[in-house]
Scaffold this active site. Sequence first.
Site, PDB file in Angstrom:
ATOM      1  N   THR A 161       0.930  -1.258  -0.017  1.00 11.64           N
ATOM      2  CA  THR A 161       0.097  -0.131   0.118  1.00 11.64           C
ATOM      3  C   THR A 161       1.150   1.262  -0.053  1.00 11.64           C
ATOM      4  O   THR A 161       1.895   1.150   0.602  1.00 11.64           O
ATOM      5  CB  THR A 161      -0.882   0.019   1.305  1.00 11.64           C
ATOM      6  OG1 THR A 161      -1.964  -0.900   1.029  1.00 11.64           O
ATOM      7  CG2 THR A 161      -1.782   1.193   1.356  1.00 11.64           C
ATOM      8  N   GLY A 162       0.319   2.348  -0.522  1.00 14.14           N
ATOM      9  CA  GLY A 162       1.094   3.645  -0.627  1.00 14.14           C
ATOM     10  C   GLY A 162       1.484   4.294  -2.152  1.00 14.14           C
ATOM     11  O   GLY A 162       1.136   3.545  -3.011  1.00 14.14           O
ATOM     12  N   ASP A 215       6.208  -4.008  -1.034  1.00  9.92           N
ATOM     13  CA  ASP A 215       5.605  -2.939  -0.445  1.00  9.92           C
ATOM     14  C   ASP A 215       6.654  -1.806  -0.162  1.00  9.92           C
ATOM     15  O   ASP A 215       7.906  -1.997  -0.191  1.00  9.92           O
ATOM     16  CB  ASP A 215       5.066  -3.652   1.089  1.00  9.92           C
ATOM     17  CG  ASP A 215       4.046  -2.798   1.483  1.00  9.92           C
ATOM     18  OD1 ASP A 215       3.676  -1.503   0.763  1.00  9.92           O
ATOM     19  OD2 ASP A 215       3.646  -3.152   2.461  1.00  9.92           O
ATOM     20  N   ALA A 233       7.748   1.577   2.626  1.00  8.19           N
ATOM     21  CA  ALA A 233       8.146   1.696   3.905  1.00  8.19           C
ATOM     22  C   ALA A 233       8.504   3.031   4.210  1.00  8.19           C
ATOM     23  O   ALA A 233       8.693   3.846   3.334  1.00  8.19           O
ATOM     24  CB  ALA A 233       9.455   0.828   4.152  1.00  8.19           C
ATOM     25  N   GLY A 283       2.455   4.052   7.638  1.00  3.66           N
ATOM     26  CA  GLY A 283       2.140   5.693   7.546  1.00  3.66           C
ATOM     27  C   GLY A 283       0.746   5.880   7.037  1.00  3.66           C
ATOM     28  O   GLY A 283       0.088   6.843   7.045  1.00  3.66           O
ATOM     29  N   GLU A 319      -0.207  -5.419   6.129  1.00  4.53           N
ATOM     30  CA  GLU A 319       1.025  -5.565   5.513  1.00  4.53           C
ATOM     31  C   GLU A 319       1.875  -6.446   6.131  1.00  4.53           C
ATOM     32  O   GLU A 319       2.425  -7.159   5.389  1.00  4.53           O
ATOM     33  CB  GLU A 319       1.598  -4.307   5.362  1.00  4.53           C
ATOM     34  CG  GLU A 319       0.914  -3.163   4.501  1.00  4.53           C
ATOM     35  CD  GLU A 319       1.467  -1.854   4.506  1.00  4.53           C
ATOM     36  OE1 GLU A 319       1.220  -1.120   3.585  1.00  4.53           O
ATOM     37  OE2 GLU A 319       2.201  -1.442   5.621  1.00  4.53           O
TER      38      GLU A 319
HETATM   39  C1  A5P Z   1       1.085   1.976   4.690  1.00  8.77           C
HETATM   40  O1  A5P Z   1       0.513   1.736   5.634  1.00  8.77           O
HETATM   41  C2  A5P Z   1       2.474   1.846   4.678  1.00  8.77           C
HETATM   42  O2  A5P Z   1       3.081   0.881   5.404  1.00  8.77           O
HETATM   43  C3  A5P Z   1       3.213   2.097   3.474  1.00  8.77           C
HETATM   44  O3  A5P Z   1       3.695   1.204   2.976  1.00  8.77           O
HETATM   45  C4  A5P Z   1       4.440   3.222   3.688  1.00  8.77           C
HETATM   46  O4  A5P Z   1       3.848   4.402   4.595  1.00  8.77           O
HETATM   47  C5  A5P Z   1       4.967   3.618   2.500  1.00  8.77           C
HETATM   48  O5  A5P Z   1       4.117   4.450   1.873  1.00  8.77           O
HETATM   49  P1  A5P Z   1       4.634   5.493   0.569  1.00  8.77           P
HETATM   50  O6  A5P Z   1       5.274   4.511  -0.531  1.00  8.77           O
HETATM   51  O7  A5P Z   1       3.469   6.242   0.304  1.00  8.77           O
HETATM   52  O8  A5P Z   1       5.620   6.365   1.179  1.00  8.77           O
END
Ligand code: A5P
Length: 218
Positions: free
Chosen positions: A30-31, A82, A84, A97, A104
């Site tokens: 996610t993200g 994923d 971080a 975040g 995850e």
């Molecule tokens: C989601 O809950 C987070 O663990 C995301 O994987 C992490 O915040 C990374 O997000 P970005 O790729 O948007 O920085």
Amino acid sequence: MATDLENEKRLAAEAAAELVRDGMTVGLGTGSTVAYLLPALARRNLSLRCVATSLRTGEAARALGLVVEAFTGVERLDIAIDGADQVTPEGWLVKGGGGAHTREKLVAVTAGRFIVIADSTKPVELLHPPVPLELLAFGLSSTLRRLAPTKVRDVPVSPDGGVIADFTGPLGDPAQLAAWFGAAPGVVEHGLFPPELVDSILIGRGSEVELRQIRPRA
Ligand code: A5P
């Protein structure tokens, strides 16, 4: 500057997409970095079965033609990819975040290889607060008092009904802190991911992708 970071995310995500082989079961994170992974994976036209760590990722992946199944009946994943929030040289991660760290972590621990994709703002020497938490709503005030300083984040509950919060105290030894969270009643999951979970980290830096191999190659 923003464009450079977006480019770094895209480069890391595209490098990770190349690690996926035909016929694999794939965990999708996610993200904003994973947002670049989904089209890169879809473009490869492979026969894949995917599970998603969030409703948003699931919807985006399906819209691109990827096959996304419920995670309920999937015992093993070949690979998970994923983002971080922080990565250390040893391979410790802070995640969550976006509040999706519970799903995850379940997906990461299920995968034969867990690949992390990041831009150049994510590497740190030492992890720093906040550490995202997912907490049971039942007994929430009691849990918050025991985990002080921890604040509830102003976001909706998780798809599993958990309250998203952030621990803002000092981190010290991440293994000790992870053990403390892990043993605390009321904590559904915390955002500290140990190096034992991580196969490798792909970091976009300018126009290059740096590979940090955390788990020794078989
Ligand atoms: C989601 O809950 C987070 O663990 C995301 O994987 C992490 O915040 C990374 O997000 P970005 O790729 O948007 O920085």
